[in-house]
Design an enzyme around this catalytic site. Structure first.
Site, PDB file in Angstrom:
ATOM      1  CB  ILE A 184      60.759 140.361  -5.885  1.00 54.15           C
ATOM      2  CG1 ILE A 184      59.873 141.209  -4.951  1.00 54.15           C
ATOM      3  CG2 ILE A 184      61.891 139.694  -5.119  1.00 54.15           C
ATOM      4  CD1 ILE A 184      59.168 140.407  -3.869  1.00 54.15           C
ATOM      5  N   GLY A 218      53.678 140.554  -7.225  1.00 51.95           N
ATOM      6  CA  GLY A 218      52.862 139.356  -7.338  1.00 51.95           C
ATOM      7  C   GLY A 218      51.719 139.539  -8.314  1.00 51.95           C
ATOM      8  CG  ASP A 226      52.424 147.752  -5.746  1.00 49.47           C
ATOM      9  OD1 ASP A 226      53.189 148.411  -4.996  1.00 49.47           O
ATOM     10  OD2 ASP A 226      52.077 146.588  -5.492  1.00 49.47           O
ATOM     11  CG  HIS A 257      57.811 145.454  -6.362  1.00 54.92           C
ATOM     12  ND1 HIS A 257      57.867 144.093  -6.218  1.00 54.92           N
ATOM     13  CD2 HIS A 257      56.771 145.867  -5.582  1.00 54.92           C
ATOM     14  CE1 HIS A 257      56.903 143.684  -5.413  1.00 54.92           C
ATOM     15  NE2 HIS A 257      56.223 144.745  -5.010  1.00 54.92           N
TER      16      HIS A 257
END
Length: 288
Positions: free
Chosen positions: A209, A212, A189, A194
């Site tokens: 961040i 998830g 990903d 990120h």
């Protein structure tokens, strides 16, 4: 083009393929915090001579077909797309190496109305190429906040697992590392949200961040430790709802409740901000 229920429900999603090795399994485990603080405690996840595979690695496998949602012909409003829930069923423990393929399809699109959007249930079945055996089924609930009024069913969406109104039976803390998101990106990903501070700022965040699904892996490690005696092969289902984003370097506290033989509920907080980040967690596992 506009978003049409029948068109998206029957969208031809490309098949995915992936060759992987023990090194990929170790990388995934490291990317969700295995070995941090005390590598000896996680030798079964990070040492090739006694390696076991974290079952949540399945959510990263053979996922080449996931970017079809970015095709303008779908009519999906990407600016209002949110990964809301993740479900995982493990049919057979993942081998430490092999070749897998995936078949992805839209299970259903639940219409919440023009103002509220819709919820797309997107499934990916992962099979071993050599044996043909089904290894795992990953299902994502994707909130399409800009695509309501599509004409899909208005009810029938899976109901979130309730959290018990009593003290948890186990509480496990895990510290994520400052470079956690940079490491997790290597599992596939590569969303710049990120890693790139400027891109994160465009999304309203003070810094990049954590993925998830990285937080998802942290929670799985906690649950496996608490109810499976650290044996990842015992986990059979792992479902949850994403509540809030995590920043790399934060401490993740997972609260776990035993809910009868082979079942558990859980949720995860960020300790430093006293913030719920994963909710309505549900796990099934083989009893000892």
């Amino acid at each position: 083009m506009g978003f049409e229920y029948e068109k998206i429900k029957n969208w031809p999603i490309p098949e995915g393929h992936q060759d992987y090795t023990a090194n990929d399994c170790i990388l995934y485990a490291l990317s969700v915090g295995a070995g941090a603080g005390d590598p000896a405690a996680d030798l079964n996840l990070i040492y090739e001579k006694k390696l076991e595979v974290l079952p949540t690695m399945a959510v990263t496998m053979a996922s080449q077909g996931t970017m079809w949602v970015a095709d303008p012909a779908t009519g999906i409003d990407l600016s209002k797309l949110l990964h809301g829930e993740q479900y995982l069923t493990i049919h057979k423990p993942l081998p430490v190496e092999g070749t897998v393929k995936s078949r992805s399809y839209v299970q259903e699109i639940y219409d919440k109305g023009v103002e509220k959007g819709s919820v797309m249930m997107l499934a990916r079945e992962i099979s071993d190429v050599d044996s043909g055996e089904l290894l795992a089924t990953c299902t994502s609930a994707v909130f399409l906040r800009g695509n309501g009024g599509c004409g899909g069913p208005t009810s029938g969406q899976p109901v979130p697992q309730p959290i018990p109104e009593r003290a948890p039976d186990a509480v496990i803390d895990a510290i994520s590392r400052e470079e956690q998101a940079a490491l997790y990106r290597l599992t596939g990903d590569t969303n710049p949200l990120h890693i790139d501070p400027k891109f994160a700022a465009m999304g309203g965040f003070p810094k990049p961040i954590l993925h998830g699904l990285c937080t998802y892996g942290f929670a799985a490690r906690a649950v496996i430790s608490a109810v499976c005696d650290g044996n990842p092969a015992r986990l059979r289902k792992f479902n949850l709802r994403f509540a809030s984003p995590v920043f790399p370097g934060e401490t993740l506290r997972t609260e776990i409740w035993n809910e009868g033989e082979g079942k558990a509920a859980f949720r995860t907080f960020v300790v430093e901000r006293e913030l719920l980040v994963l909710n309505n967690g549900y796990a099934e596992f083989d009893p000892a």
